[in-house]
Design a protein around this motif. Structure first.
Motif, short mmCIF file in Angstrom:
data_model
loop_
_atom_site.label_atom_id
_atom_site.label_comp_id
_atom_site.label_asym_id
_atom_site.label_seq_id
_atom_site.Cartn_x
_atom_site.Cartn_y
_atom_site.Cartn_z
N ASP A 27 9.75 -7.86 2.94
CA ASP A 27 8.53 -7.03 2.95
C ASP A 27 7.29 -7.92 2.88
O ASP A 27 6.32 -7.71 3.60
CB ASP A 27 8.53 -6.05 1.76
N SER B 5 13.15 -2.41 7.57
CA SER B 5 14.46 -1.84 7.87
C SER B 5 14.74 -1.87 9.38
O SER B 5 15.87 -2.09 9.80
CB SER B 5 14.55 -0.41 7.34
N ARG C 88 8.32 -2.06 10.17
CA ARG C 88 9.14 -1.80 8.99
C ARG C 88 10.28 -2.79 8.90
O ARG C 88 10.95 -3.10 9.89
CB ARG C 88 9.68 -0.37 9.03
#
Ligand SMILES: Nc1nc2c(ncn2[C@@H]2O[C@H](COP(=O)(O)OP(=O)(O)OP(=O)(O)O)[C@@H](O)[C@H]2O)c(=O)[nH]1
Length: 351
Positions: free
Chosen positions: A201, A323, A321
């Motif tokens: 992140d 993910s 993102r």
């Protein structure tokens, strides 16, 4: 090391107050400033791990008066002290790696800041101590409730001050060690998935801001489930550990990162690395895993192992993102251009 396991209590008003100061550019003019800050800069993580006792560097933000001079002299017995007269700017703060904040709050009016400021991620790992020439019970209570680890009245007895500062640093070092244990995969000693997600992140955010490439490589060790069933968990574990060592060996930049993702999969993060650069690391990973697996799993075991390697490079857009990037990298394990190492049996057969 990461902040994931930092106790929630420390993410309270002090951090919020500092955060607002940085975001809004609040400057405490030295003459008006009753709030002072001492930051003990951080030694690298590994030093924390090696020893709970270390020499820290202190950033002392305080108006120059006799109390500050005395405090500085006392702290310098154990630490290096850098004295400045105003809060660091946000930019300056990002270069500081602090172990400890020691803030001086002399007036109750300054406590008003505490409840209005938002929490700042950069400070969540940093304990704070408040010092004050005002022995106000209200200030002391408020500071402790706000999450400050200690409150020391000035002028302080030198031995007591040094002991209390050292206690706070030692406690923080222990917390960091426990945090480290919570983020390491026990089998491979690589960072685990949880830490990986935090790390990714952060790096993804950095790549978005700088509009720089970031590459993710995925590696899957094939054949371990069969080995586990046929020869036992301990043998399979040793092979996985050998693979982890291979993964680790092929990372040469300090910004590179590798973790055990899930099961027999590893993920490597290569910040600032474009596709041709990632291909160089894939080549190295291929060699490292081929060697590691053939050493760890003798061909006569009857359970051949091999590794699949895939990767994805992006220059992430705003809103990207983690993910999605992880999924894309894992999907590359099954793409046509995924690399597949020869199995340990094939290597043995080739001599
Ligand atoms: N992230 C990462 N990239 C690497 C690594 N090794 C090679 N690369 C990439 O491959 C490119 C060519 O690598 P090399 O042939 O070793 O050249 P280099 O310029 O000496 O590599 P660096 O000093 O790491 O920049 C580099 O510019 C990187 O993009 C590595 O360990 N990690």
């Amino acid at each position: 090391m990461p902040a994931a396991t930092a106790p929630r209590r420390t993410r309270t008003c002090w951090r919020r107050w500092f955060s607002r100061a940085f975001y809004t550019g609040i400057k405490l003019a030295p003459r008006a400033a009753d709030v002072f800050l001492v930051a003990v800069s951080q030694t690298p993580e590994y030093e924390f791990m090696q020893s709970l006792y270390y020499r820290s560097t202190i950033l002392l933000v305080a108006q120059a008066d006799e109390h500050t001079t005395l405090l500085k002299e006392q702290l310098e017995k154990d630490c290096e002290v850098l004295h400045v007269q105003a809060l660091p700017t946000r930019e300056e703060w990002s270069h500081l790696e602090n172990d400890l904040l020691i803030m001086r709050i002399d007036k109750e009016s300054y406590m008003a800041h505490l409840s209005t400021v938002e929490h700042d991620m950069r400070l969540e790992d940093i304990p704070s101590i408040v010092v004050s020439i005002n022995k106000s019970k209200l200030i002391e209570t408020h500071c402790l409730k706000a999450g400050s680890r200690d409150f020391i009245a000035l002028p302080a007895d030198e031995d007591i001050l040094r002991a209390r500062v050292q206690n706070t640093l030692r406690l923080q070092a222990r917390l960091r060690r426990l945090s480290a244990l919570a983020i390491v995969d026990e089998t491979t000693r690589l960072p685990n998935k949880r830490y990986f997600r935090e790390y990714l992140d952060r790096e993804l955010g950095r790549a978005v801001r700088a509009q720089r490439p970031i590459s993710l490589l995925a590696a899957d060790i094939l054949g371990l489930p069969e080995l586990r069933t046929g020869r036992g968990a301990a043998v399979a574990e040793r092979c996985l550990q050998a693979a982890a060592k291979g993964v680790e060996r092929c990372l040469q930049r300090s910004s590179d990162f590798a973790c055990r993702y899930v099961g027999d999969k590893f993920i490597l993060v290569l910040p600032e690395t474009d596709e041709p650069g990632a291909a160089v690391v894939v080549g190295r990973l291929y060699e490292a895993l081929t060697d590691a697996l053939s050493d760890a799993s003798p061909p006569e075991s009857g359970f051949p192992l091999r590794a699949l390697i895939g990767g994805k490079t992006v220059v992430p857009e705003r809103g990207a993102r983690a993910s999605v990037l992880i999924r894309a990298a894992l999907e590359q394990l099954h793409a046509d251009d995924a690399r597949e190492t020869p199995s340990t049996e094939e290597i043995a057969a080739a001599g």
